[in-house]
Design a protein around this motif. Structure first.
Motif, PDB file in Angstrom:
ATOM      1  N   ASN A 188       0.816  -1.312   0.047  1.00  0.00           N
ATOM      2  CA  ASN A 188      -0.037  -0.080   0.015  1.00  0.00           C
ATOM      3  C   ASN A 188       0.851   1.281  -0.082  1.00  0.00           C
ATOM      4  O   ASN A 188       0.454   2.341  -0.676  1.00  0.00           O
ATOM      5  CB  ASN A 188      -0.911   0.012   1.316  1.00  0.00           C
ATOM      6  CG  ASN A 188      -1.934   1.227   1.371  1.00  0.00           C
ATOM      7  OD1 ASN A 188      -2.629   1.385   0.441  1.00  0.00           O
ATOM      8  ND2 ASN A 188      -1.760   2.015   2.320  1.00  0.00           N
ATOM      9  N   PRO A 201      -3.838  -1.324  -7.885  1.00  0.00           N
ATOM     10  CA  PRO A 201      -2.861  -2.133  -7.207  1.00  0.00           C
ATOM     11  C   PRO A 201      -3.589  -3.369  -7.010  1.00  0.00           C
ATOM     12  O   PRO A 201      -4.603  -3.505  -6.212  1.00  0.00           O
ATOM     13  CB  PRO A 201      -2.745  -1.171  -6.024  1.00  0.00           C
ATOM     14  CG  PRO A 201      -3.915  -0.609  -5.731  1.00  0.00           C
ATOM     15  CD  PRO A 201      -4.634  -0.375  -7.149  1.00  0.00           C
ATOM     16  N   ALA A 227      -6.761  -4.106   3.367  1.00  0.00           N
ATOM     17  CA  ALA A 227      -6.790  -4.064   2.116  1.00  0.00           C
ATOM     18  C   ALA A 227      -8.000  -3.268   1.611  1.00  0.00           C
ATOM     19  O   ALA A 227      -8.190  -2.365   0.747  1.00  0.00           O
ATOM     20  CB  ALA A 227      -6.693  -5.071   1.356  1.00  0.00           C
ATOM     21  N   LEU A 269      -7.142  -1.476  -1.705  1.00  0.00           N
ATOM     22  CA  LEU A 269      -6.237  -2.518  -2.601  1.00  0.00           C
ATOM     23  C   LEU A 269      -7.026  -3.727  -2.910  1.00  0.00           C
ATOM     24  O   LEU A 269      -8.088  -4.313  -2.499  1.00  0.00           O
ATOM     25  CB  LEU A 269      -5.255  -2.807  -1.663  1.00  0.00           C
ATOM     26  CG  LEU A 269      -4.289  -1.586  -1.155  1.00  0.00           C
ATOM     27  CD1 LEU A 269      -3.333  -2.305  -0.030  1.00  0.00           C
ATOM     28  CD2 LEU A 269      -3.537  -1.253  -2.187  1.00  0.00           C
TER      29      LEU A 269
END
Length: 243
Positions: A182, A194, A210, A215
């Motif tokens: 991250n 990502p 996440a 993410l």
């Protein structure tokens, strides 16, 4: 002679064993130097001299049998250690998707056992190859020392930059690795998407982190579908204007 518990004194036990070993060694030496030596130098040599043709045939047969045995053992060993034969029906992509969603058998696919058997570099390259299969542009494998969290990069048809980090760990990836990713994926590499891939999934704290930081995690179930022929965006539920 005996200890308080009734066992033989250790020093005396050692001496008795030493005498016994010397006696056995002497017997073996006499047998080797007399009987075996006489059998090799007199009896066996006499048999060879009297029957040279039969001896030659027997020797050739024994050599052929030894070669065949060596090849058989080599074949069995290779079959037992091969990483290229995978017959687990659970790893067949047809078993993990309805027939209506079955993929073209001519497209690039990997079985999970294949991915697990690869080196770390090979795993990263496999992910890059799957991106190229799905039509992503400029796909490159970058992973290595000092990669700052990027193993593979690519762009989709909308121009969005994908940054992939590929983890082939035997255990689920923990929150610490996701936090590091991250810190570099967007700020350093400018990722629009990502994506972190883990062969054996993520811990719950990693999943929670996440989700909080938006993410994209690809665990084992998602990786299996992707490797078995489904498009990356279909697996992850990402919209693409060209699809």
């Amino acid at each position: 002679m005996f200890d308080e518990d009734g066992s033989l004194d250790p020093l005396l036990k050692f001496l008795l064993y030493a005498v016994l070993a010397l006696a056995i060694g002497k017997m073996l030496w006499e047998w080797l130097t007399e009987d075996v030596s006489r059998w090799i130098t007199v009896d066996l040599w006499g048999l060879i001299a009297d029957h040279p043709w039969w001896t030659g045939l027997i020797a050739l047969g024994a050599l052929a049998a030894l070669i065949l045995l060596t090849r058989l053992l080599s074949f069995l060993f290779d079959a037992g250690t091969s990483t290229h034969v995978y017959d687990d029906p659970d790893e067949d992509y047809a078993s993990s998707a309805p027939l209506s969603e079955a993929v073209d058998p001519d497209v690039l696919t990997f079985k999970m056992k294949q991915l697990a058997a690869m080196s770390a570099t090979g795993f990263e390259q496999a992910c890059a190859d799957l991106l190229a299969r799905d039509g992503f542009r400029g796909t490159r494998r970058i992973g290595g020392a000092g990669d700052l969290g990027v193993d593979v990069t690519a762009r989709d048809d909308d121009g969005r930059l994908l940054i992939l980090q590929c983890k082939q760990y035997q255990n689920p990836v923990g929150s610490g690795h996701v936090q590091k990713f991250n810190g570099t994926a967007r700020l350093h590499h400018g990722a629009d998407l990502p994506i972190m891939i883990a062969l054996n999934g993520f811990t719950q704290p990693a999943v929670d982190f996440a989700q909080h930081h938006q993410l994209i995690l690809m665990g084992r179930p998602e990786l299996k579908k992707w490797a078995h022929g489904h498009h990356l965006y279909d697996v992850l539920g990402i919209e693409n204007s060209t699809q």
